[in-house]
Design an enzyme around this catalytic site. Structure first.
Site, short mmCIF file in Angstrom:
data_model
loop_
_atom_site.label_atom_id
_atom_site.label_comp_id
_atom_site.label_asym_id
_atom_site.label_seq_id
_atom_site.Cartn_x
_atom_site.Cartn_y
_atom_site.Cartn_z
N GLY A 12 48.25 42.65 35.31
CA GLY A 12 49.72 43.25 35.20
C GLY A 12 49.74 44.69 34.88
O GLY A 12 50.63 45.36 34.38
N ASN A 14 49.64 47.01 36.71
CA ASN A 14 50.58 47.86 37.90
C ASN A 14 51.91 47.50 37.34
O ASN A 14 52.78 48.50 37.45
CB ASN A 14 50.29 47.21 39.28
CG ASN A 14 49.21 47.97 40.08
OD1 ASN A 14 49.31 49.24 40.22
ND2 ASN A 14 48.19 47.10 40.27
N ILE A 94 53.81 35.53 50.85
CA ILE A 94 55.25 35.66 50.79
C ILE A 94 55.97 34.77 51.89
O ILE A 94 55.49 35.01 52.94
CB ILE A 94 55.92 37.19 50.83
CG1 ILE A 94 55.70 37.75 49.56
CG2 ILE A 94 57.40 37.00 50.93
CD1 ILE A 94 55.73 37.41 48.26
N HIS A 110 48.21 47.57 47.94
CA HIS A 110 46.93 46.91 48.04
C HIS A 110 45.96 48.04 48.02
O HIS A 110 46.02 49.24 48.16
CB HIS A 110 46.92 46.74 49.75
CG HIS A 110 45.59 46.15 50.39
ND1 HIS A 110 45.49 44.72 49.98
CD2 HIS A 110 44.51 46.55 50.79
CE1 HIS A 110 44.17 44.65 50.34
NE2 HIS A 110 43.79 45.82 51.20
N ASP A 151 49.42 42.38 55.34
CA ASP A 151 49.16 43.82 54.88
C ASP A 151 49.47 44.66 56.36
O ASP A 151 48.68 45.64 56.46
CB ASP A 151 47.41 44.11 54.61
CG ASP A 151 47.21 43.36 53.46
OD1 ASP A 151 48.05 43.02 52.58
OD2 ASP A 151 45.98 42.87 53.34
N GLU A 181 46.27 53.44 42.49
CA GLU A 181 47.67 52.48 42.30
C GLU A 181 48.57 52.67 41.39
O GLU A 181 49.84 52.61 41.64
CB GLU A 181 46.94 51.13 42.04
CG GLU A 181 46.12 50.52 42.79
CD GLU A 181 45.52 48.91 42.49
OE1 GLU A 181 46.30 48.22 42.18
OE2 GLU A 181 44.51 48.84 42.77
C1 GRF Z 1 45.39 45.43 42.05
O1 GRF Z 1 44.17 46.17 42.09
C2 GRF Z 1 46.09 45.20 43.12
O2 GRF Z 1 46.11 46.23 44.08
C3 GRF Z 1 45.32 43.99 43.59
O3 GRF Z 1 45.15 43.20 42.37
C4 GRF Z 1 44.95 43.97 41.36
C5 GRF Z 1 46.00 43.58 40.43
O4 GRF Z 1 45.97 44.30 38.92
N1 GRF Z 1 45.84 43.29 44.61
P1 GRF Z 1 47.12 44.12 38.03
O5 GRF Z 1 47.40 42.64 37.79
O6 GRF Z 1 48.20 45.17 38.64
O7 GRF Z 1 46.26 44.64 36.76
#
Ligand code: GRF
Length: 210
Positions: A12, A14, A94, A110, A151, A181
């Site tokens: 989590g 992100n 999804i 991604h 994607d 990201e």
């Molecule tokens: C990120 O690298 C995202 O792009 C990928 O999985 C990872 C998830 O990281 N699909 P987090 O859960 O946000 O730490």
């Protein structure tokens, strides 16, 4: 106010970047109304709780088959009725019915420069393993709208990140998160919340003057 639901599966970070950006005023006009995880142990759920955001579990494992999960997941999303669904490291495909109901209202992050290193089998650490195996010198991250393909939806933003000689998949993953990201996803949400983007001929464009 853009009401968003964030879907997660793991750490989590992100999600945290989104919450921090909202708190710090980098994302405006936006409220996270719920966090959905398919993984009961996801640290992302703790992050949601710490922020007073309702967290819920929606796992295919709790349903008799994929169809039952897809219907329940889509129903739950319709009940929440967000303006935008944000897939932030969400490892569940999804359902098509949800894509149809939330057309151009689902975004995904991604960890590569699409169309490289994406599609079936390219998720999480595997993406970075394949980048290193291939000897690519540059990778990055992509934020895109989600369509029925894997994607494949319209690209909102991308950022390149250098691959270094001694990288391990873990080290590279961390650099892609930090340099791409955690910046791109909050920016994209802020752009959507403030009507700076629109789709024309299947491509994302920026409103003039924005
Ligand atoms: C990120 O690298 C995202 O792009 C990928 O999985 C990872 C998830 O990281 N699909 P987090 O859960 O946000 O730490």
């Amino acid at each position: 106010m853009l009401r968003i639901v964030v879907c997660v599966s793991g750490g989590g970070t992100n999600l945290q970047a989104i919450l921090d950006a909202i708190d710090g005023g980098k994302i405006t006009n936006t409220e996270v109304i719920a966090v959905i995880s398919n993984n009961p142990g996801a640290k992302a759920l703790d992050r949601a709780k710490a922020h007073g955001i309702p967290g819920m579990l929606m796992s295919p494992k709790s349903y008799s088959d994929r169809e039952a999960f897809n219907s329940a997941f889509t129903e739950e999303m319709c009940r929440l009725a967000p303006d935008l669904v944000v897939l932030a490291g969400f490892l569940v495909r999804i359902p098509e019915e949800m894509v149809a109901k939330f057309s151009n209202r689902i975004v995904n992050i991604h960890p590569s420069l699409i169309p490289s290193f994406c599609g079936v089998g390219y998720y999480g650490l595997k993406v970075h393993e394949k980048v290193l195996e291939r000897g690519a010198k540059v990778t990055g991250a992509t934020v895109h709208f989600v369509n029925e393909g894997m994607d494949e939806g319209p690209i909102i933003a991308q950022k390149a990140v250098e691959v270094l000689e001694d990288d391990t998949p873990e080290v590279l993953q961390r650099r892609v998160m930090e340099l791409a990201e955690w910046i791109l996803l909050p920016q994209a949400i802020d752009d959507i919340a403030n009507n700076r983007l629109f789709i024309e001929d299947g491509r994302v464009k920026r409103s003039s003057g924005a």
